[in-house]
Design a protein around this motif. Structure first.
Motif, PDB file in Angstrom:
ATOM      1  N   GLU A 122       0.832  -1.200   0.000  1.00  0.00           N
ATOM      2  CA  GLU A 122       0.000   0.000   0.000  1.00  0.00           C
ATOM      3  C   GLU A 122       0.870   1.255   0.000  1.00  0.00           C
ATOM      4  OE1 GLU A 122      -3.686   2.315   2.130  1.00  0.00           O
ATOM      5  OE2 GLU A 122      -2.752   0.671   3.226  1.00  0.00           O
ATOM      6  N   LEU A 123       1.955   1.241   0.743  1.00  0.00           N
ATOM      7  CA  LEU A 123       2.870   2.388   0.755  1.00  0.00           C
ATOM      8  C   LEU A 123       3.385   2.667  -0.651  1.00  0.00           C
ATOM      9  CD1 LEU A 123       4.719   4.514   2.047  1.00  0.00           C
ATOM     10  CD2 LEU A 123       6.326   2.673   2.530  1.00  0.00           C
ATOM     11  N   ARG A 124       3.789   1.622  -1.337  1.00  0.00           N
ATOM     12  CA  ARG A 124       4.298   1.787  -2.700  1.00  0.00           C
ATOM     13  C   ARG A 124       3.226   2.363  -3.623  1.00  0.00           C
ATOM     14  NH1 ARG A 124       6.628  -2.931  -6.533  1.00  0.00           N
ATOM     15  NH2 ARG A 124       7.380  -1.591  -8.189  1.00  0.00           N
ATOM     16  N   ILE A 125       2.021   1.812  -3.534  1.00  0.00           N
ATOM     17  CA  ILE A 125       0.928   2.264  -4.396  1.00  0.00           C
ATOM     18  C   ILE A 125       0.588   3.724  -4.109  1.00  0.00           C
ATOM     19  CG2 ILE A 125      -1.525   1.984  -4.939  1.00  0.00           C
ATOM     20  CD1 ILE A 125      -1.092  -1.052  -4.354  1.00  0.00           C
ATOM     21  N   GLN A 126       0.407   4.042  -2.830  1.00  0.00           N
ATOM     22  CA  GLN A 126       0.003   5.411  -2.464  1.00  0.00           C
ATOM     23  C   GLN A 126       1.092   6.417  -2.820  1.00  0.00           C
ATOM     24  OE1 GLN A 126      -2.971   6.035  -1.935  1.00  0.00           O
ATOM     25  NE2 GLN A 126      -3.925   4.446  -0.718  1.00  0.00           N
ATOM     26  N   SER A 127       2.360   5.999  -2.720  1.00  0.00           N
ATOM     27  CA  SER A 127       3.470   6.892  -3.077  1.00  0.00           C
ATOM     28  C   SER A 127       3.455   7.228  -4.563  1.00  0.00           C
ATOM     29  CB  SER A 127       4.810   6.243  -2.714  1.00  0.00           C
ATOM     30  OG  SER A 127       4.905   6.092  -1.322  1.00  0.00           O
ATOM     31  N   LEU A 128       3.024   6.292  -5.380  1.00  0.00           N
ATOM     32  CA  LEU A 128       2.893   6.551  -6.817  1.00  0.00           C
ATOM     33  C   LEU A 128       1.612   7.311  -7.131  1.00  0.00           C
ATOM     34  CD1 LEU A 128       3.836   3.013  -8.152  1.00  0.00           C
ATOM     35  CD2 LEU A 128       5.155   5.106  -8.509  1.00  0.00           C
ATOM     36  N   ARG A 129       0.546   6.941  -6.438  1.00  0.00           N
ATOM     37  CA  ARG A 129      -0.791   7.463  -6.743  1.00  0.00           C
ATOM     38  C   ARG A 129      -0.942   8.946  -6.394  1.00  0.00           C
ATOM     39  NH1 ARG A 129      -5.728   7.377  -3.831  1.00  0.00           N
ATOM     40  NH2 ARG A 129      -7.518   7.160  -5.216  1.00  0.00           N
ATOM     41  N   GLY A 130      -0.387   9.358  -5.250  1.00  0.00           N
ATOM     42  CA  GLY A 130      -0.534  10.745  -4.798  1.00  0.00           C
ATOM     43  C   GLY A 130      -0.106  11.772  -5.836  1.00  0.00           C
ATOM     44  N   PRO A 131       1.130  11.682  -6.341  1.00  0.00           N
ATOM     45  CA  PRO A 131       1.565  12.660  -7.348  1.00  0.00           C
ATOM     46  C   PRO A 131       0.729  12.602  -8.633  1.00  0.00           C
ATOM     47  CG  PRO A 131       3.456  11.538  -6.394  1.00  0.00           C
ATOM     48  CD  PRO A 131       2.240  10.836  -5.891  1.00  0.00           C
ATOM     49  N   MET A 132       0.253  11.433  -8.988  1.00  0.00           N
ATOM     50  CA  MET A 132      -0.571  11.319 -10.197  1.00  0.00           C
ATOM     51  C   MET A 132      -1.925  12.002  -9.989  1.00  0.00           C
ATOM     52  SD  MET A 132       1.256   9.904 -12.506  1.00  0.00           S
ATOM     53  CE  MET A 132       2.552  10.906 -11.788  1.00  0.00           C
ATOM     54  N   LEU A 133      -2.444  11.924  -8.767  1.00  0.00           N
ATOM     55  CA  LEU A 133      -3.696  12.630  -8.462  1.00  0.00           C
ATOM     56  C   LEU A 133      -3.481  14.139  -8.484  1.00  0.00           C
ATOM     57  CD1 LEU A 133      -5.110  10.318  -5.682  1.00  0.00           C
ATOM     58  CD2 LEU A 133      -6.161  10.755  -7.908  1.00  0.00           C
ATOM     59  N   VAL A 134      -2.331  14.586  -8.003  1.00  0.00           N
ATOM     60  CA  VAL A 134      -2.012  16.017  -8.071  1.00  0.00           C
ATOM     61  C   VAL A 134      -1.962  16.450  -9.539  1.00  0.00           C
ATOM     62  CG1 VAL A 134      -0.221  17.752  -7.648  1.00  0.00           C
ATOM     63  CG2 VAL A 134      -0.823  16.124  -5.850  1.00  0.00           C
ATOM     64  N   ALA A 135      -1.368  15.601 -10.377  1.00  0.00           N
ATOM     65  CA  ALA A 135      -1.263  15.937 -11.804  1.00  0.00           C
ATOM     66  C   ALA A 135      -2.626  16.003 -12.479  1.00  0.00           C
ATOM     67  CB  ALA A 135      -0.390  14.907 -12.525  1.00  0.00           C
ATOM     68  N   THR A 136      -3.557  15.154 -12.059  1.00  0.00           N
ATOM     69  CA  THR A 136      -4.860  15.118 -12.730  1.00  0.00           C
ATOM     70  C   THR A 136      -5.890  16.037 -12.082  1.00  0.00           C
ATOM     71  OG1 THR A 136      -5.571  13.185 -11.437  1.00  0.00           O
ATOM     72  CG2 THR A 136      -4.566  12.767 -13.589  1.00  0.00           C
ATOM     73  N   GLU A 137      -5.789  16.226 -10.759  1.00  0.00           N
ATOM     74  CA  GLU A 137      -6.828  16.978 -10.050  1.00  0.00           C
ATOM     75  C   GLU A 137      -6.332  18.287  -9.451  1.00  0.00           C
ATOM     76  OE1 GLU A 137      -8.778  14.446  -7.212  1.00  0.00           O
ATOM     77  OE2 GLU A 137      -9.034  12.834  -8.671  1.00  0.00           O
ATOM     78  N   GLY A 138      -5.026  18.486  -9.428  1.00  0.00           N
ATOM     79  CA  GLY A 138      -4.470  19.711  -8.874  1.00  0.00           C
ATOM     80  C   GLY A 138      -4.018  19.546  -7.435  1.00  0.00           C
ATOM     81  N   PHE A 139      -3.288  20.554  -6.953  1.00  0.00           N
ATOM     82  CA  PHE A 139      -2.729  20.501  -5.607  1.00  0.00           C
ATOM     83  C   PHE A 139      -3.782  20.511  -4.516  1.00  0.00           C
ATOM     84  CE2 PHE A 139       1.027  21.982  -7.908  1.00  0.00           C
ATOM     85  CZ  PHE A 139       1.961  21.102  -7.395  1.00  0.00           C
ATOM     86  N   ALA A 140      -4.951  21.017  -4.794  1.00  0.00           N
ATOM     87  CA  ALA A 140      -6.011  21.093  -3.789  1.00  0.00           C
ATOM     88  C   ALA A 140      -6.857  19.816  -3.747  1.00  0.00           C
ATOM     89  CB  ALA A 140      -6.906  22.307  -4.062  1.00  0.00           C
ATOM     90  N   SER A 141      -6.459  18.798  -4.453  1.00  0.00           N
ATOM     91  CA  SER A 141      -7.225  17.556  -4.529  1.00  0.00           C
ATOM     92  C   SER A 141      -7.312  16.857  -3.171  1.00  0.00           C
ATOM     93  CB  SER A 141      -6.576  16.605  -5.538  1.00  0.00           C
ATOM     94  OG  SER A 141      -7.086  15.311  -5.405  1.00  0.00           O
ATOM     95  N   CYS A 142      -8.532  16.601  -2.738  1.00  0.00           N
ATOM     96  CA  CYS A 142      -8.742  15.858  -1.486  1.00  0.00           C
ATOM     97  C   CYS A 142      -8.224  14.427  -1.621  1.00  0.00           C
ATOM     98  CB  CYS A 142     -10.219  15.842  -1.111  1.00  0.00           C
ATOM     99  SG  CYS A 142     -10.845  17.446  -0.613  1.00  0.00           S
ATOM    100  N   ALA A 143      -8.440  13.815  -2.771  1.00  0.00           N
ATOM    101  CA  ALA A 143      -7.986  12.435  -2.996  1.00  0.00           C
ATOM    102  C   ALA A 143      -6.461  12.359  -2.936  1.00  0.00           C
ATOM    103  CB  ALA A 143      -8.501  11.920  -4.337  1.00  0.00           C
ATOM    104  N   ALA A 144      -5.784  13.348  -3.488  1.00  0.00           N
ATOM    105  CA  ALA A 144      -4.321  13.368  -3.442  1.00  0.00           C
ATOM    106  C   ALA A 144      -3.848  13.521  -2.004  1.00  0.00           C
ATOM    107  CB  ALA A 144      -3.776  14.500  -4.309  1.00  0.00           C
ATOM    108  N   GLU A 145      -4.499  14.372  -1.240  1.00  0.00           N
ATOM    109  CA  GLU A 145      -4.127  14.557   0.162  1.00  0.00           C
ATOM    110  C   GLU A 145      -4.276  13.253   0.941  1.00  0.00           C
ATOM    111  OE1 GLU A 145      -5.289  17.091   4.166  1.00  0.00           O
ATOM    112  OE2 GLU A 145      -6.425  17.436   2.338  1.00  0.00           O
ATOM    113  N   VAL A 146      -5.400  12.570   0.751  1.00  0.00           N
ATOM    114  CA  VAL A 146      -5.632  11.308   1.445  1.00  0.00           C
ATOM    115  C   VAL A 146      -4.551  10.290   1.049  1.00  0.00           C
ATOM    116  CG1 VAL A 146      -7.217   9.346   1.622  1.00  0.00           C
ATOM    117  CG2 VAL A 146      -8.088  11.674   1.778  1.00  0.00           C
TER     118      VAL A 146
END
Length: 85
Positions: free
Chosen positions: A54-78
């Motif tokens: 999960e750590l590996r997945i979330q570490s990859l997923r967070g920046p990709m969510l920032v790229a798609t939804e922006g820095f204010a993305s709640c999903a990226a923060e989570v």
């Protein structure tokens, strides 16, 4: 591998696909693959492996969510908070 009920292998290949999508500049596809991998995490029996994966997945997923939804993305923060926990 999902159909063959081999969650470890399916997760490994989904992470690899997510990494490849990240490298190819396809953040939406990366998030899609990584979300599929997250959905399979509950099928892992080893708690340590689940946590590392999960750590590996979330570490990859967070920046990709920032790229798609922006820095204010709640999903990226989570996602990034989960990676830090």
């Amino acid at each position: 591998f999902r159909a063959a009920r081999d969650p470890q292998r399916a997760i490994r290949y989904l992470i690899a696909a997510g990494e490849r999508a990240c490298q190819d500049g396809a953040p939406r596809e990366a998030v899609s693959y990584l979300d599929e991998a997250i959905a399979l995490l509950g099928q892992l029996s080893d708690p340590g492996e689940l946590e590392r994966t999960e750590l590996r997945i979330q570490s990859l997923r967070g920046p990709m969510l920032v790229a798609t939804e922006g820095f204010a993305s709640c999903a990226a923060e989570v996602s990034l908070r989960r990676a830090l926990d």
